[in-house]
Structure formats: structure tokens, C-alpha cells
Write a protein that holds these residues in place. Structure first.
Motif, mmCIF file in Angstrom:
data_model
loop_
_atom_site.group_PDB
_atom_site.id
_atom_site.type_symbol
_atom_site.label_atom_id
_atom_site.label_comp_id
_atom_site.label_asym_id
_atom_site.label_seq_id
_atom_site.Cartn_x
_atom_site.Cartn_y
_atom_site.Cartn_z
ATOM 1 N N UNK A 43 -11.703 -0.814 -4.118
ATOM 2 C CA UNK A 43 -10.978 -2.078 -4.301
ATOM 3 C C UNK A 43 -9.951 -1.928 -5.420
ATOM 4 N N UNK A 44 -10.373 -1.296 -6.510
ATOM 5 C CA UNK A 44 -9.467 -1.103 -7.648
ATOM 6 C C UNK A 44 -8.267 -0.251 -7.234
ATOM 7 N N UNK A 45 -8.571 0.847 -6.509
ATOM 8 C CA UNK A 45 -7.480 1.722 -6.074
ATOM 9 C C UNK A 45 -6.523 0.974 -5.150
ATOM 10 N N UNK A 46 -7.122 0.161 -4.242
ATOM 11 C CA UNK A 46 -6.287 -0.580 -3.293
ATOM 12 C C UNK A 46 -5.403 -1.574 -4.045
ATOM 13 N N UNK A 47 -6.007 -2.255 -5.045
ATOM 14 C CA UNK A 47 -5.233 -3.231 -5.828
ATOM 15 C C UNK A 47 -4.080 -2.529 -6.544
ATOM 16 N N UNK A 48 -4.380 -1.342 -7.039
ATOM 17 C CA UNK A 48 -3.357 -0.585 -7.769
ATOM 18 C C UNK A 48 -2.198 -0.208 -6.832
ATOM 19 N N UNK A 49 -2.567 0.258 -5.629
ATOM 20 C CA UNK A 49 -1.543 0.648 -4.662
ATOM 21 C C UNK A 49 -0.704 -0.566 -4.249
ATOM 22 N N UNK A 50 -1.413 -1.703 -4.070
ATOM 23 C CA UNK A 50 -0.716 -2.921 -3.654
ATOM 24 C C UNK A 50 0.296 -3.338 -4.713
ATOM 25 N N UNK A 51 -0.151 -3.333 -5.980
ATOM 26 C CA UNK A 51 0.751 -3.721 -7.069
ATOM 27 C C UNK A 51 1.911 -2.738 -7.168
ATOM 28 N N UNK A 52 1.607 -1.446 -6.924
ATOM 29 C CA UNK A 52 2.677 -0.444 -6.980
ATOM 30 C C UNK A 52 3.727 -0.757 -5.917
ATOM 31 N N UNK A 53 3.240 -1.130 -4.704
ATOM 32 C CA UNK A 53 4.170 -1.450 -3.621
ATOM 33 C C UNK A 53 5.026 -2.647 -4.009
ATOM 34 N N UNK A 54 4.377 -3.673 -4.583
ATOM 35 C CA UNK A 54 5.117 -4.877 -4.957
ATOM 36 C C UNK A 54 6.102 -4.574 -6.088
ATOM 37 N N UNK A 55 5.655 -3.740 -7.034
ATOM 38 C CA UNK A 55 6.518 -3.400 -8.163
ATOM 39 C C UNK A 55 7.747 -2.634 -7.672
ATOM 40 N N UNK A 56 7.547 -1.830 -6.602
ATOM 41 C CA UNK A 56 8.655 -1.013 -6.103
ATOM 42 C C UNK A 56 9.682 -1.856 -5.355
ATOM 43 N N UNK A 57 9.220 -2.998 -4.792
ATOM 44 C CA UNK A 57 10.170 -3.807 -4.018
ATOM 45 C C UNK A 57 10.774 -4.932 -4.853
ATOM 46 N N UNK A 58 9.986 -5.425 -5.794
ATOM 47 C CA UNK A 58 10.480 -6.591 -6.532
ATOM 48 C C UNK A 58 11.269 -6.140 -7.766
ATOM 49 N N UNK A 59 12.200 -6.991 -8.155
ATOM 50 C CA UNK A 59 12.975 -6.644 -9.354
ATOM 51 C C UNK A 59 12.359 -7.294 -10.590
ATOM 52 N N UNK A 60 11.324 -8.132 -10.350
ATOM 53 C CA UNK A 60 10.684 -8.829 -11.472
ATOM 54 C C UNK A 60 9.940 -7.824 -12.357
ATOM 55 N N UNK A 61 10.275 -7.750 -13.647
ATOM 56 C CA UNK A 61 9.617 -6.762 -14.518
ATOM 57 C C UNK A 61 8.125 -7.059 -14.708
ATOM 58 N N UNK A 62 7.728 -8.308 -14.386
ATOM 59 C CA UNK A 62 6.319 -8.671 -14.551
ATOM 60 C C UNK A 62 5.411 -7.734 -13.747
ATOM 61 N N UNK A 63 5.883 -7.301 -12.562
ATOM 62 C CA UNK A 63 5.087 -6.434 -11.705
ATOM 63 C C UNK A 63 4.797 -5.095 -12.383
ATOM 64 N N UNK A 64 5.779 -4.615 -13.157
ATOM 65 C CA UNK A 64 5.567 -3.330 -13.836
ATOM 66 C C UNK A 64 4.466 -3.440 -14.876
#
Ligand code: ADP
Length: 709
Positions: free
Chosen positions: A40-61
Motif C-alpha cells: 500500500x505504501x509503495x502504491x501510494x508513493x507511485x501514485x503521488x509520483x505520478x501526480x507530482x509528474x503531471x501537476x505543476x503544483x509544488x505541493x505534490x513534490x
């Protein structure tokens, strides 16, 4: 969406699916729980990485660092639990230190959002990466350490694959950082992580070496297929170039068409090749069995021997299933004392196996079709049809017997006091001549060890007695006729008044008659023992055990031994009928009852009761029990093993045949006699017979034959 985001998103979904499947398999298992949390942790990390890569919002980083920070405790927690599984055997430790480190990192993250922005700085990012990847390498280290400690072949293989896979995956995942530093590098970490987790999940459920090899084979097939198919796609689509929509569609269709056509043949040829490769990895059985020989000579207790033998077979990877059966001390059944693979039935009736064991006296049985490459010269490897059938029922294709000789000098049949049966479910002709020779060698070796064991000593004694018994039965018959004549003549003498025999002479004649009676009694009982065969279904009826018990109690009440004793009868009124011979059962119960009364010369209570039971030594099922409980002297432990051996007696006028006969009758009824005793307090003899019709069934059945003796 950029490729990195897509690959992270896909990885997140796949990892989540793997985690959930493992968790659903067994929700209460600690290892499964940790695995699910880790995924679950790994999946959450991958999901956030995907969102961080698409969004310009620095909050995701910033947000992406949260699941990343949770990876170390989860990974360490999972691998500790995994290694602490009983089959691997490391000690479980909670990831406490890591939790403290995680707490500090999380505090720093909060501070980084509310206070100074730390997480953008390289001096924060580098220690952070060291923290996350360091923990992952630590897990690989834990696996490696346990691999070095482990002694079991199957575990070593599993840990070796996992260590190597873990190291490669972590290293590639780490190398995914390179593009960020401006180095051109394909991002394969995600693919590897998914594959590794899949493999890990599979090994959690399949710990056997052969399964691992099979799994590896399957993964190899899958991997090669994926590569081949993507080459077909890649070539056809790359050829199109960009900007030609129509051509793209056409080529995609062609590519799919080509793939559909070539998929089946490629897959089957790949599978066959991988299987052949795995087959070539097979080592001759001899390597494993010879290696162990030294140990065997030093082993004299059966469980250790059986355990080692099974370990050797498992290590060889040549059997998917193997069972080791040894004959029970009473000689009536075979008990499974060790097995690998599918569960085996714990006991088998010796009578049912007769065909097989007779055939095993001659040599190995192998029911596999002869392999093409080898000439199977000796026809004696094939058993009789009946023996092959029995072997098939056991779920085995090959069997080797442990054969011993009760009396090496005399002309007595050898006994099969155990056998090893097994198969390799993955192959059609799994065993060659060499393997068979190795198994034969093993059987001889094992037979020698077993021969020295106490159980076998008992068995030998029994067999010797049985052989003697057959001879003596003839003799007994010869004795009975003259005995009749002696008795008749003596009685005639006693009744002749003109002989004028004095009181003393009359007394002597009386002694002769009495002793002749006793002798006749012993001989009759002995013949009973030699002759009894109550397994004939023609003489069987549905017997109401309660009626038989009542009748026995009446007979016992008239016995001389009854003088000082009370007899209690407690009946279970809804006992089923049993299929049997009522007369023979009365004989059994009388024997047990008389023994109990004789064990209480000073008085006491004999309780005879009936019960319904759903298990016996033979396993689960419906049984009727008749229990004789006395308050006599009980039976010392060292005597227990001898009770059922013919002629074993502790009584001055005993024949030692009562229990032997009783047991024979009961086993011919498909039942068992169980004994327990508390020295000084009394003994309990239980007769367990398979239950037949219930009373309700009997009442509606037209051929109701329930009988009272
Ligand atoms: P026998 O009664 O002629 O001696 P059995 O085969 O019936 O032969 O019994 C064998 C021996 O088992 C007995 O001699 C006795 O030592 C022991 N035994 C059987 N039943 C009991 C019992 N209820 N309590 C104590 N010992 C018993």
C-alpha cells in the motif's frame, strides 16, 4: 501525460492489486498484513509520483515524500515478519529504531512546509534518499544474512532468489533518480519493482523448491514473451513514424494480428524449452541419497530417519509428492510417518495393501510409461495390475518396499514393514534406471536401520509366532482327538463300581478329567485363534451392539469371577447398527469382560458402556464404541505393547489368546481396540467399530436384518 507518470500510475495500480490479493488470502496472518501495508505504501508513493509528474503544483513534490518516508518501517517490518515465518525461522523484531527515524523525518517534512522549505534543497534530499534506499538495502542484507544461516535447501534457494532480486530491484529503483540529475537512463525500476513484488508474493505461498523452479520457469516464459511481443509491436509501429494516423491504425492492427497468430506456437515452444531446461537441471537421485547415507547409519530412531529421508527427497526436487508408510506394531495397518506434497491418508489398512506389499517383496514398482530414451529391460518393475491400481489410489507412480526377514535362516516369508511411494506430477516419465537403482539402494539401507528398531522386533516376534501358529494349529487338532479318548476312558473308569477304586484313586481320576478339560479348553481357544475369519460378509448382519452388550453382561454375571464385582451397563440408546457377526462380537466382549473381572480379584466395578464416536486411530468417520472400564490393578507401561501378542499372559492358568483373538475379530470387522490404563486404578479397553445404518435408516429399510444374538 509524460511516460514517467504513466509508468508510475500503472505500477501503483499493479502493486495495489498484488497487495490486496495477498491480504485477501489470509487476513489474520502477520506476514500477509505487513506485505499488504508495504505494498500500500509503495502504491501510494507511485501514485503521488505520478501526480507530482503531471501537476505543476509544488505541493505534490512535498506530498510525495510522505509515503516515501513510510517505506523504510514498512519494508523492514515486512521482511522481519517474512523471515520470522516458521519455515525460515529468524526471530521477529519490531522496526522500532526505524520508526524513530521515520518520526524525525516526518517532523522535518512538516517543518519544511510550515517553516523553511527544506525539501527542495539537495542537502535534505540526499540524506532523505539515503534513509529510504538505505532501509531497502538493509532488507536485502537481512535476506542475505538469513540465506547464509539457513540450512534447508528449499529455503536457501528461495532466499537466494529473493536477495538477488531485491538487490537488482533496489539498485534499478535508485538509478531512476539519474534522469533527474540530467543523466539519460531508461526508467525500469517500476517494472522491476512490480515483478519483484509479484515473485515475493508467490514465494509466500509456495515455499517448496520445485514450486520455486516452476515459478521461475513461468516467469521466464512470461518475460521472454513480453519482450518478443513488444519487439513485434515496436518494429511495426516505429516504422510508421509520426503524423500518419491511418497508417498507424493499420500497422497496429497488423501487429495485433501477427501477435495473435504467433502467440500460441511461441508460447508452447517456449514452455517446452524452459521445461526441458528445468529437466536438465534435475540431478540424479543418487547424488542426494548417497550423500545422506553416512547420516543414516548413525540414526536409529524412526522419526529422525524419516525426516532426513524426506528432506533428501525434497532437496532432490525430483518428487512432487512422496509418502513414507511404516507398518503399525500390531501389523494390521500402515501409518504415514512422513510426507511431502499432497496430504496423505494417515493410516492404510494392511489388508487393502496386500497386493501392493506382496509385489514390493520382489522389487520396485514403477507404473510410469517407459521413457523413450531408455530401454526398460526388466519387466519386474511393472507390478501386477492390482498392485498398480492400489499404487494409483495412493496417488503415486513409483514405490519401493522396505523388506526384512523375520528369521533369516528359516524358510519364512519376508515382511514388507514399510514403503516409500511417490511421484513427480510434472513429468510423464520422471524416473530413469539410475533413479530406480538409487531408490533400491536407499530401501536396503533404510531396511537395515528399521530392522534394528524395536517396532520391527515386535513385528518379527509376531510373524514368527504366526508361522509357528500355523504349524501348531495342525498339532492342536491332532491333540484334541486323543484327549477326547483319554477323558472318555477316565470317566468310564470312574463310573465302574466293580473296580473298587479308593477315594484317593477317584480323586486322581478327577484330576485327570479336570486337566484334560483344561487342556482341551486351551487347544480349542488356540484353534479359534488360528481359524477365526469373521471378515466374510456373507455371515455379516446388521448387529444392534446394545443388545450384544446386554447379553454379554448377563453371561458375565454368571461367571465365577463375578463374585466380588459389580457390573454396570450404560447404553447410548441411539447407537447405530454395525455390520458384523453377532456371535463373534459376543466372544470379543466376553473376553474383555472376563479379563476385567479377573483383574479385580478383591472386588471392584466393571462398567460397560456404548458411545458414538467420530474419530478413531484410523482417522475420522462414524464409529460405535463399546468401552470396558475396570477398577483393577491396571496394566504397566512395559506390558502394554505385548497385550495382543498371542500367548502373552500374566495369569497362571491363562492362555494368552483372549486379546489376540479379540483383536483379530475386531480388525476383521474393520475396527480397532484401544487400551489405556492408569496403574493401580484400572484399565479401559475400547472396541471401535465402523457404524453402519442408523436406527432411523434401519426402520425404513426393507431388508432390516438387525439381530439379537
Ligand atoms: P489371558 O486372559 O488368557 O491371560 P489375554 O490375551 O486375554 O489372555 O490377556 C493377556 C494379558 O493382558 C493378561 O494376562 C493380563 O496380564 C493383561 N490384561 C488383559 N486385560 C486386562 C485388564 N482389564 N486389566 C489388567 N490386565 C489385563
Amino acid at each position: 501525460m509524460n511516460p514517467q507518470a504513466v509508468s508510475a500510475l500503472l505500477a501503483a495500480l499493479l502493486i495495489l492489486a498484488i497487495g490486496v490479493t495477498v491480504w485477501l488470502r489470509n487476513r489474520r496472518d502477520r506476514t500477509n498484513g505487513w506485505f499488504a501495508a508495504f505494498s500500500l505504501t509503495l502504491a501510494a508513493w507511485q501514485l503521488c509520483t505520478a501526480l507530482a509528474a503531471t501537476s505543476s503544483d509544488p505541493l505534490w513534490h512535498w506530498l510525495v515524500l510522505w509515503p516515501a518516508a513510510a517505506i523504510p518501517p514498512m519494508a523492514i517490518g515486512f521482511f522481519s515478519a517474512f523471515l520470522a515465518q516458521p519455515s525460515i525461522g529468524a526471530t521477529y523484531r519490531r522496526p522500532q529504531l526505524t520508526l524513530i527515524a521515520t518520526a524525525l523525518v516526518l517532523l522535518a517534512l512538516i517543518y519544511s512546509q510550515v517553516g523553511v522549505h527544506l525539501h527542495d534543497q539537495l542537502w535534505f534530499q540526499i540524506p532523505f534518499a539515503v534513509y529510504v534506499y538505505g532501509a531497502l538495502y538493509l532488507c536485502v542484507g537481512m535476506l542475505f544474512q538469513q540465506y547464509r544461516r539457513s540450512t534447508r535447501q528449499a529455503e536457501r534457494a528461495r532466499l537466494r532468489y529473493l536477495t538477488l532480486g531485491g538487490f537488482i530491484t533496489t539498485t534499478f529503483a535508485l538509478s531512476d533518480v539519474l534522469p533527474r540529475l540530467g543523466v539519460g537512463w531508461p526508467t525500469v525500476g517500476n517494472v522491476l519493482a512490480v515483478l519483484y513484488l509479484y515473485f515475493l508474493a508467490q514465494t509466500m505461498f509456495r515455499s517448496r523448491l520445485i514450486d520455486l523452479n516452476e515459478l521461475l520457469g513461468k516467469m521466464a516464459v512470461l518475460g521472454i514473451l513480453v519482450v518478443l511481443l513488444s519487439i513485434v509491436y515496436g518494429v511495426l509501429l516505429a516504422w510508421v513514424g509520426s503524423g500518419q494516423e491511418g497508417l498507424f491504425l493499420l500497422n497496429a492492427l497488423t501487429a495485433s494480428f501477427v501477435i495473435l497468430i504467433v502467440f500460441e506456437p511461441i508460447r508452447s515452444s517456449l514452455e517446452a524449452n524452459v521445461a526441458r531446461w528445468l529437466l536438465r537441471q534435475r540431478k540424479p537421485l543418487r547424488t542426494f541419497l548417497d550423500f545422506r547415507r553416512g547420516d543414516w547409519i548413525a540414526t536409529s530412531d524412526l522419526p529422525t530417519l524419516a525426516g532426513r529421508l524426506m528432506d533428501a527427497l525434497e532437496e532432490s526436487g525430483r518428487f512432487t509428492d512422496a509418502y513414507l508408510y511404516l507398518i503399525a506394531p500390531d501389523g494390521n495397518s500402515f501409518e504415514c510417518i512422513a510426507s511431502i506434497g499432497e496430504a496423505a491418508s494417515p493410516t492404510l489398512d494392511a489388508g487393502r495393501l496386500r497386493e501392493l506389499t506382496d509385489r514390493l517383496k520382489v522389487g520396485v514398482i514403477n507404473t510410469e510409461p517407459a521413457p523413450r530414451y531408455a530401454r526398460r529391460g526388466a519387466t519386474d518393475e511393472r507390478g501386477s495390475k492390482a498392485a498398480e491400481l492400489v499404487l494409483g489410489e495412493l496417488g503415486a507412480t513409483i514405490a519401493v518396499g522396505f523388506v526384512g526377514y523375520p528369521d533369516p535362516g528359516a524358510d519364512v516369508e519376508p515382511i514388507v514393514f514399510g514403503f516409500l511411494a511417490g511421484r513427480d506430477a510434472r513429468a510423464v516419465a520422471a524416473f530413469d534406471e539410475d533413479d530406480i537403482a538409487a531408490l533400491q539402494g536407499l530401501a536396503r539401507q533404510a531396511a537395515r536401520v528399521l530392522e534394528a528398531s524395536r517396532a520391527f522386533e515386535q513385528l518379527k516376534a509376531r510373524e514368527r509366532l504366526a508361522a509357528l501358529g500355523a504349524m501348531a494349529a495342525g498339532l492342536a487338532h491332532e491333540i484334541r482327538n486323543p484327549l477326547g479318548a483319554i477323558k472318555g476312558a477316565t470317566q468310564l473308569l470312574m463310573s465302574q463300581p466293580d473296580l473298587r477304586l479308593g477315594g484317593e484313586s477317584q480323586e486322581f481320576l478327577g484330576v485327570i478329567v479336570e486337566e484334560v478339560n483344561r487342556l482341551n479348553n486351551v487347544v480349542t481357544r488356540f484353534l479359534d485363534y488360528a481359524r477365526v475369519d469373521h471378515s466374510n460378509a456373507a455371515t455379516h448382519q446388521y448387529v444392534a451392539l446394545n443388545a450384544v452388550v446386554k447379553k454379554t453382561a448377563q453371561l458375565l454375571a454368571q461367571a465365577e469371577e463375578h463374585r466380588n464385582c459389580a457390573i454396570d451397563v450404560e447404553l447410548d440408546e441411539i447407537l447405530s447398527f454395525v455390520d458384523g457377526d453377532a456371535e463373534a462380537l459376543v466372544q470379543v466382549f466376553l473376553n474383555l469382560g472376563l479379563n476385567a473381572l479377573q483383574a479385580m480379584p478383591q472386588g471392584g466395578t466393571l462398567t460397560i458402556s456404548t458411545h458414538r464416536r467420530n474419530r478413531s486411530r484410523q482417522g475420522f468417520g462414524r464409529f460405535c464404541e463399546v468401552r470396558f472400564v475396570d477398577t483393577g490393578a491396571g496394566i504397566p507401561k512395559e506390558r502394554m505393547d505385548n497385550l495382543f501378542i498371542p500367548f502373552f499372559t500374566t495369569k497362571q492358568t491363562g492362555s494368552g489368546l483372549g486379546l489376540a483373538i479379540a483383536q483379530r475379530i475386531v480388525s476383521q470387522h474393520g475396527g480397532t481396540i484401544e487400551v489405556s490404563s492408569n496403574v493401580g486404578r484400572g484399565a479401559t479397553f475400547s472396541v471401535l467399530l465402523p457404524a453402519g445404518q442408523t436406527q432411523a435408516e434401519a426402520a425404513t429399510s426393507p431388508e432390516r436384518r438387525a439381530e439379537t444374538p
